[in-house]
Write a protein that holds these residues in place. Sequence first.
Motif, PDB file in Angstrom:
ATOM      1  N   ILE A 303       0.838  -1.199   0.000  1.00 53.60           N
ATOM      2  CA  ILE A 303       0.000   0.000   0.000  1.00 53.60           C
ATOM      3  C   ILE A 303       0.873   1.249   0.000  1.00 53.60           C
ATOM      4  CG2 ILE A 303      -1.692   1.309   1.329  1.00 53.60           C
ATOM      5  CD1 ILE A 303      -2.838  -1.317   2.329  1.00 53.60           C
ATOM      6  N   ALA A 304       1.965   1.229   0.771  1.00 63.75           N
ATOM      7  CA  ALA A 304       2.834   2.399   0.863  1.00 63.75           C
ATOM      8  C   ALA A 304       3.498   2.718  -0.469  1.00 63.75           C
ATOM      9  CB  ALA A 304       3.901   2.166   1.943  1.00 63.75           C
ATOM     10  N   ILE A 305       4.041   1.700  -1.149  1.00 60.03           N
ATOM     11  CA  ILE A 305       4.748   1.992  -2.404  1.00 60.03           C
ATOM     12  C   ILE A 305       3.768   2.338  -3.523  1.00 60.03           C
ATOM     13  CG2 ILE A 305       6.769   0.655  -1.772  1.00 60.03           C
ATOM     14  CD1 ILE A 305       5.786  -1.644  -3.408  1.00 60.03           C
ATOM     15  N   ARG A 306       2.533   1.814  -3.458  1.00 57.61           N
ATOM     16  CA  ARG A 306       1.522   2.253  -4.418  1.00 57.61           C
ATOM     17  C   ARG A 306       1.199   3.729  -4.189  1.00 57.61           C
ATOM     18  NH1 ARG A 306      -2.224  -1.024  -7.203  1.00 57.61           N
ATOM     19  NH2 ARG A 306      -1.550  -3.188  -7.362  1.00 57.61           N
ATOM     20  N   ALA A 307       1.106   4.127  -2.919  1.00 52.00           N
ATOM     21  CA  ALA A 307       0.801   5.521  -2.608  1.00 52.00           C
ATOM     22  C   ALA A 307       1.923   6.449  -3.061  1.00 52.00           C
ATOM     23  CB  ALA A 307       0.559   5.674  -1.110  1.00 52.00           C
ATOM     24  N   LEU A 308       3.163   5.976  -3.048  1.00 46.88           N
ATOM     25  CA  LEU A 308       4.302   6.800  -3.432  1.00 46.88           C
ATOM     26  C   LEU A 308       4.551   6.816  -4.938  1.00 46.88           C
ATOM     27  CD1 LEU A 308       6.833   5.880  -0.593  1.00 46.88           C
ATOM     28  CD2 LEU A 308       5.476   7.973  -0.816  1.00 46.88           C
ATOM     29  N   SER A 309       3.827   5.989  -5.686  1.00 45.23           N
ATOM     30  CA  SER A 309       4.037   5.938  -7.127  1.00 45.23           C
ATOM     31  C   SER A 309       3.589   7.248  -7.769  1.00 45.23           C
ATOM     32  CB  SER A 309       3.257   4.769  -7.733  1.00 45.23           C
ATOM     33  OG  SER A 309       1.863   4.981  -7.597  1.00 45.23           O
ATOM     34  N   PRO A 310       4.189   7.629  -8.902  1.00 45.16           N
ATOM     35  CA  PRO A 310       3.798   8.891  -9.564  1.00 45.16           C
ATOM     36  C   PRO A 310       2.325   8.924  -9.958  1.00 45.16           C
ATOM     37  CG  PRO A 310       5.886   8.069 -10.429  1.00 45.16           C
ATOM     38  CD  PRO A 310       5.341   6.986  -9.557  1.00 45.16           C
ATOM     39  N   ALA A 311       1.738   7.761 -10.224  1.00 46.32           N
ATOM     40  CA  ALA A 311       0.337   7.734 -10.646  1.00 46.32           C
ATOM     41  C   ALA A 311      -0.607   8.090  -9.500  1.00 46.32           C
ATOM     42  CB  ALA A 311      -0.018   6.360 -11.201  1.00 46.32           C
ATOM     43  N   VAL A 312      -0.219   7.782  -8.260  1.00 47.35           N
ATOM     44  CA  VAL A 312      -1.086   8.039  -7.102  1.00 47.35           C
ATOM     45  C   VAL A 312      -0.611   9.264  -6.330  1.00 47.35           C
ATOM     46  CG1 VAL A 312      -2.004   7.067  -4.954  1.00 47.35           C
ATOM     47  CG2 VAL A 312      -1.652   5.585  -6.949  1.00 47.35           C
ATOM     48  N   ASN A 313       0.669   9.272  -5.955  1.00 44.27           N
ATOM     49  CA  ASN A 313       1.293  10.416  -5.281  1.00 44.27           C
ATOM     50  C   ASN A 313       0.525  10.811  -4.017  1.00 44.27           C
ATOM     51  OD1 ASN A 313       3.232  12.381  -4.912  1.00 44.27           O
ATOM     52  ND2 ASN A 313       2.191  13.894  -6.190  1.00 44.27           N
ATOM     53  N   ASP A 314       0.307   9.825  -3.154  1.00 40.81           N
ATOM     54  CA  ASP A 314      -0.428  10.035  -1.901  1.00 40.81           C
ATOM     55  C   ASP A 314       0.539   9.827  -0.736  1.00 40.81           C
ATOM     56  OD1 ASP A 314      -2.187  10.216   0.172  1.00 40.81           O
ATOM     57  OD2 ASP A 314      -3.416   8.505  -0.395  1.00 40.81           O
ATOM     58  N   THR A 315       1.267  10.865  -0.399  1.00 41.33           N
ATOM     59  CA  THR A 315       2.306  10.754   0.629  1.00 41.33           C
ATOM     60  C   THR A 315       1.723  10.410   1.993  1.00 41.33           C
ATOM     61  OG1 THR A 315       3.594  12.392  -0.579  1.00 41.33           O
ATOM     62  CG2 THR A 315       4.260  11.944   1.681  1.00 41.33           C
ATOM     63  N   PHE A 316       0.560  10.961   2.319  1.00 39.58           N
ATOM     64  CA  PHE A 316       0.007  10.758   3.660  1.00 39.58           C
ATOM     65  C   PHE A 316      -0.378   9.304   3.907  1.00 39.58           C
ATOM     66  CE2 PHE A 316      -0.581  15.314   2.997  1.00 39.58           C
ATOM     67  CZ  PHE A 316      -0.044  15.817   4.179  1.00 39.58           C
ATOM     68  N   THR A 317      -0.843   8.615   2.868  1.00 45.59           N
ATOM     69  CA  THR A 317      -1.123   7.187   3.025  1.00 45.59           C
ATOM     70  C   THR A 317       0.160   6.425   3.313  1.00 45.59           C
ATOM     71  OG1 THR A 317      -3.091   7.228   1.635  1.00 45.59           O
ATOM     72  CG2 THR A 317      -1.941   5.125   1.830  1.00 45.59           C
ATOM     73  N   ALA A 318       1.231   6.766   2.633  1.00 44.58           N
ATOM     74  CA  ALA A 318       2.521   6.120   2.897  1.00 44.58           C
ATOM     75  C   ALA A 318       2.973   6.379   4.331  1.00 44.58           C
ATOM     76  CB  ALA A 318       3.563   6.614   1.903  1.00 44.58           C
ATOM     77  N   LEU A 319       2.773   7.590   4.823  1.00 45.24           N
ATOM     78  CA  LEU A 319       3.156   7.901   6.201  1.00 45.24           C
ATOM     79  C   LEU A 319       2.356   7.068   7.197  1.00 45.24           C
ATOM     80  CD1 LEU A 319       3.483  11.812   6.037  1.00 45.24           C
ATOM     81  CD2 LEU A 319       5.250  10.069   5.704  1.00 45.24           C
TER      82      LEU A 319
END
Length: 443
Positions: A303-319
Amino acid sequence: MRLDFRSEWRREALRTNLWLVPMLEVLGAVLLFVGTVAIDRAAYHGAIKLPSWVISGTADASRQILTTIAAAVITVIGVVFSVVIVALTLASTQFGPRMLRNFMRDRGTQWTLGTFVATFVYSILALIAISPGPHGDFVPHVSITTTLVLVVLDLAVLLYFIHHIAVQIQLPQVIASIAADVQKAIAAEAAPDSAGRPERGLSANELLARMAQEPGEVKATESGYLQYVRHSTLVRIATSTDSVIHLLQRPGHFLVNGRTMAVVWPADAAPSVARALQRAHLSGPYRSLSQDISFGIDQLVEIAIRALSPAVNDTFTALTCIDWLGDSLREIALGWHPEQVHRDAQGYIRVITTQTTFDRLVQRAFEKVRQAAAGMPAVMIRQLDALTEILEQVPLAGQRRVLLEQAEMIRTLCLETVPEKADREDVLRRYDTLARLAGTLQA
């Protein structure tokens, strides 16, 4: 106290489907209909008198009521199934395909589907029960009243389902539920099976040396992920054949048909162990968290690396994932004690297993996220904060060493990929805090 993995696995297998709970509710609806129609038969023959609040009417009116209810309920069932499919599709695309099992095992969804299907079955049975009789048409008034009560219950369940599914698809809820599963898996291995037993016979290293000289190989009979190993059964098998079994694979590993799965000493006991081993393990097309803690870590990392991908770019989910990864690793460091050897009642080693290490779990939790976080100081800072919190509580110097190694790699990544000086200084301050803490603990 160690949980019974056999019963835990059965509960997990029965829970991860969409048919068991609805089937049980349909069975309950049939039993309820048997009871209510018996009351209706007694009232029809004059044995009892129904209270005034029980709905009464002609056979035609009753058929019309039940037909309308059945049609409405089956329509809602289609809507609920559509919502479930949409939620599963969303989970697969946003969270990853391995998250589907987390949604399928949700009891709220299963009970909702079951309640509507059971109401539909009950209304059809009541409709069929309307028939001619010696005293005029038989109309199951109690059953019709019960059907209307079930419809009111269905409305409440529908409101609950709308709220429940809206909560379930929220990422923080998904992440927290995965972390809770990891916590349960850690608690399941809190105490070794062989605790308190005497230690007799050869040590594990001596047995492994003898196996290397005289190996009796046991081949896997089918391909798939090793999902569950019943160690108590393996101990009984080894005791009955006076042998020692070394499992080369652990739950989560992929078994290849024809490849060596275990080694037995002495070698002449291998054929007997091979036949019995089929009863002591399960494999399948997917991994399970029952004995595979690293699978839960991998889910959070995915889930974290999907959130960090350019297509999603959801930093808060990764945190959020990093926060829960840090909490899980802290629990693993304090309470996870995987058994490398399993002894019989006399204290002799009968089974030697392959276990993942704390070092490897830390690497799985941090490395892929770090690699995906190049140029993202917020993610680096949160990873360093998580490492610091774990470092404060780990009891062993070796555990502190692997945490410090991860921190040093984050520091290197920061220096190489973060162009802004102020951002680099923020990351380096976190690293310096961790390094000072590590030095204090080692002193």
